[in-house]
Enzyme design. Structure first.
Site, PDB file in Angstrom:
ATOM      1  N   CYS A   3      42.652  42.420  32.098  1.00 10.57           N
ATOM      2  CA  CYS A   3      41.685  43.165  31.440  1.00 10.57           C
ATOM      3  C   CYS A   3      40.612  43.542  32.342  1.00 10.57           C
ATOM      4  O   CYS A   3      39.757  42.576  32.684  1.00 10.57           O
ATOM      5  CB  CYS A   3      41.004  42.089  30.054  1.00 10.57           C
ATOM      6  SG  CYS A   3      39.600  43.338  29.109  1.00 10.57           S
TER       7      CYS A   3
ATOM      8  N   GLU B 216      44.641  49.216  29.037  1.00 11.18           N
ATOM      9  CA  GLU B 216      45.626  48.857  29.769  1.00 11.18           C
ATOM     10  C   GLU B 216      46.343  49.892  30.376  1.00 11.18           C
ATOM     11  O   GLU B 216      46.215  50.899  29.804  1.00 11.18           O
ATOM     12  CB  GLU B 216      46.647  47.798  29.012  1.00 11.18           C
ATOM     13  CG  GLU B 216      46.223  46.488  28.619  1.00 11.18           C
ATOM     14  CD  GLU B 216      45.559  45.661  29.691  1.00 11.18           C
ATOM     15  OE1 GLU B 216      45.837  45.642  30.927  1.00 11.18           O
ATOM     16  OE2 GLU B 216      45.308  44.547  29.312  1.00 11.18           O
TER      17      GLU B 216
END
Length: 196
Positions: A2, A105
């Protein structure tokens, strides 16, 4: 992994969602990046009150001699939290929630990266699992509060985009995750499976 996330919820939304009495706000951002300030929610060991405050994104353990030279990991693997000295103490007593409205992402194809944004269907803020620590400061350096986001294996939704994802804590587990007296490792570790 992340490496970018967002927080554009209003302060009142955060206070309601996380049952906060007092809260400091942070300007909305659609691209929070490593080394920036992030909001974290911690719980007071004496009063059990929840507190929303700022932290540096990139963990700096309290025992670090020089915070400018030390590694500052933005993510910690859930699988090794109880083993690695860098995370062990914080996982035992200094867990936090990192409020967000979504995270990114990326996939790579033909030399270009394509971002994908993941969020709750109702756009409500939710919580990523985190750990934090205090670097005590020195003669010429102020105290630093820092945090890292915990990641786990990607679930079926995220797998096509990345092999890892942040751990999402469900609302009914907020108190259990934050409780500094909760040392039930099995219970804590089981929380990562709720969204997998």
């Amino acid at each position: 992994m992340c490496g970018r996330f967002t927080l554009f919820a209003k302060l009142e939304e955060l206070k309601t969602e996380f049952e906060l009495k007092e809260a400091n706000s942070l300007p909305s951002s659609y691209n929070i990046a490593p080394s920036q300030s992030i909001l974290i929610i911690s719980q007071d060991a004496e009063t059990y009150g929840k507190h929303l405050h700022l932290a540096h994104w990139g963990l700096i353990p309290s025992w670090t001699k020089n915070p400018h030279e030390a590694p500052k990991p933005i993510n910690a693997r859930f699988e090794t939290l109880t083993e690695k000295p860098y995370y062990k103490k914080s996982f035992q007593r200094q867990r936090c929630l990192i409020p967000t409205t979504g995270f990114y992402e990326w996939t790579s194809s033909h030399g270009t990266k394509q971002p994908y944004f993941f969020y709750m269907k109702d756009y409500k803020p939710f919580a990523l699992a985190g750990i934090y620590d205090y670097w005590p400061g020195g003669v010429e350096t102020a105290e630093i509060v820092s945090a890292t986001i915990i990641t786990t294996d990607a679930n079926s939704l995220l797998k096509p985009y990345h092999s890892r994802m942040p751990v999402i804590i469900e609302p009914h587990n907020y108190g259990h995750w934050l409780d500094p007296e909760n040392k039930n490792t099995e219970e804590l570790m089981a929380m990562r499976n709720n969204f997998v």
